[in-house]
Design a protein around this motif. Sequence first.
Motif, short mmCIF file in Angstrom:
data_model
loop_
_atom_site.label_atom_id
_atom_site.label_comp_id
_atom_site.label_asym_id
_atom_site.label_seq_id
_atom_site.Cartn_x
_atom_site.Cartn_y
_atom_site.Cartn_z
N ILE A 310 37.17 60.14 5.92
CA ILE A 310 36.55 59.57 7.12
C ILE A 310 35.14 59.07 6.81
O ILE A 310 34.72 57.99 7.27
CB ILE A 310 36.50 60.62 8.25
CG1 ILE A 310 37.91 61.09 8.59
CG2 ILE A 310 35.81 60.05 9.49
CD1 ILE A 310 37.95 62.26 9.56
N ALA A 311 34.42 59.87 6.00
CA ALA A 311 33.02 59.52 5.70
C ALA A 311 32.90 58.16 5.02
O ALA A 311 31.87 57.49 5.13
CB ALA A 311 32.40 60.62 4.83
N GLU A 314 32.18 55.47 7.76
CA GLU A 314 31.15 55.74 8.78
C GLU A 314 30.66 54.47 9.45
O GLU A 314 30.48 54.41 10.67
CB GLU A 314 29.97 56.49 8.15
CG GLU A 314 30.24 57.98 7.98
CD GLU A 314 28.96 58.75 7.65
OE1 GLU A 314 27.87 58.30 8.02
OE2 GLU A 314 29.08 59.80 7.01
N ILE A 317 33.16 53.19 11.96
CA ILE A 317 33.24 54.03 13.17
C ILE A 317 32.02 53.78 14.06
O ILE A 317 32.13 53.68 15.29
CB ILE A 317 33.34 55.53 12.78
CG1 ILE A 317 34.69 55.79 12.11
CG2 ILE A 317 33.17 56.43 14.01
CD1 ILE A 317 34.83 57.17 11.52
N ALA A 318 30.84 53.64 13.43
CA ALA A 318 29.63 53.39 14.21
C ALA A 318 29.77 52.09 14.99
O ALA A 318 29.30 51.96 16.13
CB ALA A 318 28.41 53.33 13.28
N VAL A 321 33.67 52.88 18.06
CA VAL A 321 33.86 54.31 18.23
C VAL A 321 35.30 54.66 18.62
O VAL A 321 35.77 55.77 18.39
CB VAL A 321 32.86 54.88 19.26
CG1 VAL A 321 33.03 56.37 19.41
CG2 VAL A 321 31.44 54.58 18.81
N ALA A 324 37.20 56.62 16.11
CA ALA A 324 37.04 58.09 16.07
C ALA A 324 37.91 58.76 17.12
O ALA A 324 38.40 59.87 16.93
CB ALA A 324 35.57 58.46 16.28
N ILE B 310 37.63 63.63 23.05
CA ILE B 310 36.71 62.93 22.15
C ILE B 310 36.08 61.72 22.86
O ILE B 310 34.88 61.45 22.73
CB ILE B 310 37.46 62.45 20.89
CG1 ILE B 310 38.07 63.65 20.15
CG2 ILE B 310 36.51 61.66 19.96
CD1 ILE B 310 38.95 63.25 18.98
N GLU B 314 31.93 59.42 23.33
CA GLU B 314 31.80 58.19 22.53
C GLU B 314 30.35 57.85 22.25
O GLU B 314 29.98 57.47 21.13
CB GLU B 314 32.47 57.02 23.25
CG GLU B 314 33.98 57.02 23.08
CD GLU B 314 34.61 55.70 23.55
OE1 GLU B 314 33.92 54.67 23.52
OE2 GLU B 314 35.78 55.73 23.93
N ALA B 318 28.70 57.45 18.56
CA ALA B 318 28.08 56.19 18.13
C ALA B 318 26.68 56.44 17.59
O ALA B 318 26.22 55.81 16.64
CB ALA B 318 28.04 55.20 19.29
N VAL B 321 27.34 59.44 13.64
CA VAL B 321 28.71 59.30 13.15
C VAL B 321 29.17 60.55 12.41
O VAL B 321 30.38 60.82 12.30
CB VAL B 321 28.86 58.04 12.30
CG1 VAL B 321 30.29 57.86 11.83
CG2 VAL B 321 28.45 56.81 13.09
N ALA B 324 31.95 62.45 13.98
CA ALA B 324 33.33 62.01 13.78
C ALA B 324 33.87 62.51 12.45
O ALA B 324 35.07 62.79 12.31
CB ALA B 324 33.41 60.49 13.85
N VAL B 325 32.99 62.61 11.48
CA VAL B 325 33.42 63.08 10.17
C VAL B 325 33.77 64.56 10.21
O VAL B 325 34.76 65.00 9.62
CB VAL B 325 32.32 62.81 9.11
CG1 VAL B 325 32.69 63.42 7.77
CG2 VAL B 325 32.07 61.31 8.98
N MET B 327 34.30 66.58 13.02
CA MET B 327 35.09 67.18 14.12
C MET B 327 36.52 67.56 13.73
O MET B 327 37.03 68.57 14.21
CB MET B 327 35.07 66.29 15.37
CG MET B 327 35.80 64.98 15.21
SD MET B 327 35.62 63.92 16.69
CE MET B 327 36.69 62.57 16.20
#
Lengths: 456, 456
Positions: A310-311, A314, A317-318, A321, A324, B310, B314, B318, B321, B324-325, B327
Amino acid sequence: MAELLTDPDDEVLDQDRIDAVLQAVEAEDRAGLDALLEPLHAADIADLLEQIGGADRRALLRLWSHEIDGDILSEISDAIREEVIESLPPGVLAEAVRDLETDDVVDILEDLDAPQQGLILDALTDADRVAVEQAMAYPEYSAGRLMQRETVVAPEHWTVGETIDFLRKSEHLPDQFYHVILVDPRMQPVGYATLGRILSSGREMPLRDIIEDSFRTIEATDPEADVAYIFNQYHLISCPVVDAGGRLVGVITIDDAMNVLDEEHQEDMLRLAGVGDESSIADRVLETARQRLPWLFVNLMTAILASMVIAQFEAEIAQLVALAVLMPIVASMGGNAGTQSLTVAVRALATRDLTAANMGRVIWREGAVGLINGLFFAVVMGIVGWVWFGDQALGLVIAAAMVVNLVVAGLAGILVPVMMERAGVDPALASGTFVTTVTDVVGFFVFLGLAAVVLL
Amino acid sequence: MAELLTDPDDEVLDQDRIDAVLQAVEAEDRAGLDALLEPLHAADIADLLEQIGGADRRALLRLWSHEIDGDILSEISDAIREEVIESLPPGVLAEAVRDLETDDVVDILEDLDAPQQGLILDALTDADRVAVEQAMAYPEYSAGRLMQRETVVAPEHWTVGETIDFLRKSEHLPDQFYHVILVDPRMQPVGYATLGRILSSGREMPLRDIIEDSFRTIEATDPEADVAYIFNQYHLISCPVVDAGGRLVGVITIDDAMNVLDEEHQEDMLRLAGVGDESSIADRVLETARQRLPWLFVNLMTAILASMVIAQFEAEIAQLVALAVLMPIVASMGGNAGTQSLTVAVRALATRDLTAANMGRVIWREGAVGLINGLFFAVVMGIVGWVWFGDQALGLVIAAAMVVNLVVAGLAGILVPVMMERAGVDPALASGTFVTTVTDVVGFFVFLGLAAVVLL
């Protein structure tokens, strides 16, 4: 003749009886305790000892330890057996273990520490001690540990009449036996006759004319899992055990095999769930926490691995969202589909229904099942993703990721346990973690990677 | 006397034999097929039929269906039994089912469609058909369906000699019997004597002096899960079955009970993994996909529920991040710990080791185990979170979420199956999904919620 019929109400271990027992213990009412416990089967007394609290158990044993017999010791769970044995006066322990067949003594000894093993071995008669020590010389979890050494044999040329006369004169027959084993002069078993056939045949009938069609032997060094398998597969009631030279050394009866089958199942179930093997509901808190921790630790490592995937995304995702929000769905569906496929595979390996003969077809089948269900859930999640976030392309991305992850889940669910079996590792042992690692990593990577390419 | 000893090499179903069988089928070599299959046990022939592909199976049955007997029909998996029955010429089918004991016929009938049931009922003799129809009148999965109706009984005043004479004169004794059941004049069982005791006692010994200490009966309407339990708990070999009036109507033997135990285990394992009950590795692709789909659908609903949690955060994700990694780690650890606790609980409920007497202590224990392991992994993940993202507060948040989620996981793992059992639902059936839903929702909510409060 009503005195022959045991009143069933006298035999049941229910909550009322447990409450009455605890009251008798508190009142130190030894006679009341006798009256409550004496009608119970040893297995129910063992359950009672396991289910009451530690303080109550110690109080009960203080009052009633002189009544603990071999059958209770042999029924009791490993989790509290040491505690019970320590509470017994030496004389009571000696009498208890002398009651037992040697296979039951071996079963008790296996899980004890050395000082307690010594206590029990000292309590045995010399002949029994030698028999027990010989059994303990077989590998752990082998047929030799399970078998009883007392066998009922007849020379292969005997008649039914000779056999019955011999049995009537015998002083030490085993508690339970279901067959007379025919042996040749070198003590090699050549067949067996059921007691039912012997009883219903005339005295002149040669034994060899009434032996069973199907006759199998087990080697003493065979693993006990094989014992459970052949009893279950061939519906055996008892099975002669032979040494490497084919000579009869003992016999295993179906109740022992049923016990092994039960333990193997429990082991598979607990291992699949990442719980230590020896786990029992009677274990103490610290012991339980210690057993479960290593598997949680392995899971943590794999969860961190998935997080590292996931990382990598990043930035994406930013920017969006919704990724996520949706990514756990892809991973969760893959994990579930993988567990389904895995459980069926582990079970089929255990029952030997999954072999080289059907391996290719089963692998293909799991992939195809993954594809079909993947397509179904792709449509569902494609629509959900589109409607929820108003983004058609996002729906397409999650749909594609769903198909890929469910196919991968199906294949991982079958390939991981098969590869572990090939490598000589119990497929139930760590398959679950491997399979969900695969589905997590693939799920996150495919979904986020596709999103990065298609959406951003 | 070597002819008595079956050569073990002749009896094994291995890959070589399967290959040879397939070659014989392709060459339409009926004699070769006979030579290869005839020495095999019916259970192994059934395995062979299951493990080869559909086209090979149909070709084999075309060549060899005249040799299919009742034992093979009764060993074969439900998944292919209909196919095999349809392939049999009516005369072969009639002979095959006439060979069988009525309990085996009932076992076959249960899983067939009505037209095939008719085929089999028509093939039976009138007496057997009546017996089978009477058995089918008992509820599904009841002792009445399992029992064999042929019993071996003796009036309670008989001696060993009278019993042996009676058995020698009997023409229709069951294939397998291990006890003589003593009955009173109203056919109510009052005890039983093992054949071993009868064989080793003198002719003048009254039967009632050698009956077993422990004697139990089962009611014909009792569920088969109870049958498996009492055989396993009390180490029975056979058990008389009585009607509501206490009169003997049949007997269940341990091989049937072992079979039920095996099926109950399989059911628990497959249900825990969200796989349909009747699942077998021999099922077809579409059938398998259809069985697994509903459980995946339930999982999808719960995964979407977790995603909705989740979605509430959001804005926070945002902004940071890293949330999100990290969770999925909190959710995954909770899911695993919950599955551990759940599996032990489901197993303990099945073996009746978890009762009202120890419920409170076990719930407390699961919470405590969750707390201890939660604290351990809180420290580990606190450090990982801090080091990975260089944010001490983030480490504290994930540590706190870990403790909460592992305690919740332990409690959900025990409370969910217990509540399902109380509600009369099999605790294995949907517990897994409920427990992971709880741990996902709580995991995401606590972690993201704490982060929202503490970090942002």
